[in-house]
Design a protein around this motif. Structure first.
Motif, short mmCIF file in Angstrom:
data_model
loop_
_atom_site.label_atom_id
_atom_site.label_comp_id
_atom_site.label_asym_id
_atom_site.label_seq_id
_atom_site.Cartn_x
_atom_site.Cartn_y
_atom_site.Cartn_z
N SER A 16 2.95 55.44 -29.67
CA SER A 16 2.26 55.12 -30.91
C SER A 16 2.80 53.82 -31.52
CB SER A 16 2.40 56.27 -31.90
OG SER A 16 1.81 55.95 -33.13
N VAL A 17 4.10 53.62 -31.40
CA VAL A 17 4.72 52.39 -31.91
C VAL A 17 4.18 51.20 -31.12
CG1 VAL A 17 6.90 51.12 -32.10
CG2 VAL A 17 6.81 53.53 -32.73
N LYS A 18 4.11 51.33 -29.80
CA LYS A 18 3.60 50.24 -28.96
C LYS A 18 2.14 49.93 -29.27
CE LYS A 18 4.92 48.54 -25.51
NZ LYS A 18 5.33 47.19 -25.19
N GLU A 19 1.35 50.97 -29.55
CA GLU A 19 -0.06 50.76 -29.92
C GLU A 19 -0.17 50.01 -31.24
OE1 GLU A 19 -2.42 54.31 -29.96
OE2 GLU A 19 -1.67 54.92 -27.99
N ARG A 20 0.63 50.41 -32.21
CA ARG A 20 0.56 49.82 -33.55
C ARG A 20 1.13 48.41 -33.59
NH1 ARG A 20 0.17 47.24 -37.23
NH2 ARG A 20 0.27 47.72 -39.44
N TRP A 21 2.25 48.20 -32.91
CA TRP A 21 2.93 46.89 -32.93
C TRP A 21 3.09 46.41 -31.50
CZ3 TRP A 21 4.93 50.93 -36.07
CH2 TRP A 21 4.67 50.78 -37.43
N GLY A 22 2.03 45.88 -30.96
CA GLY A 22 1.97 45.47 -29.56
C GLY A 22 2.93 44.35 -29.17
N LEU A 24 6.02 44.34 -29.80
CA LEU A 24 7.33 44.91 -29.49
C LEU A 24 7.42 45.18 -28.00
CD1 LEU A 24 7.91 47.48 -32.39
CD2 LEU A 24 8.44 45.05 -32.32
N THR A 25 8.51 44.76 -27.41
CA THR A 25 8.72 44.96 -25.98
C THR A 25 9.32 46.33 -25.71
OG1 THR A 25 10.97 44.09 -25.99
CG2 THR A 25 9.17 42.47 -25.74
N ASP A 26 9.33 46.71 -24.44
CA ASP A 26 9.98 47.96 -24.07
C ASP A 26 11.47 47.91 -24.41
OD1 ASP A 26 7.65 49.15 -23.14
OD2 ASP A 26 7.95 48.45 -21.09
#
Length: 87
Positions: A16-22, A24-26
């Motif tokens: 969900s974090v990756k979806e919201r703030w694309g 941001l890297t792994d």
């Protein structure tokens, strides 16, 4: 969801974090490791926004996540009641 809850559920909400703030890297996600202050700081850095704006975004995301969890919980409870009635 408070900071402790976020840390406890981090593995579940990373997507969900990756979806919201694309942006941001792994690696960012791994470093954040569920720490809300670290999430805010990384968002601020990656998006070049004020800390207050990043905090507001995280707060809104958290509220939406809480609503989703509450709705899933309600749905599970309704299913349990329906199963018992069918028995």
């Amino acid at each position: 969801m408070n900071s402790d809850q976020l840390q406890g559920k981090w593995k579940q909400v990373k997507g969900s974090v990756k979806e919201r703030w694309g942006k941001l890297t792994d690696d960012d996600i791994d470093v954040i490791d569920g720490r809300q202050d670290q999430l805010v700081g990384t968002i601020q850095e990656r998006y070049g926004i004020a800390r207050e704006v990043a905090e507001k975004q995280v707060k809104e995301w958290n509220a939406a996540l809480d609503r989703t969890v509450d709705n899933e919980s309600d749905t599970d409870q309704i299913r349990d009641i329906e199963r018992r009635r069918a028995s």
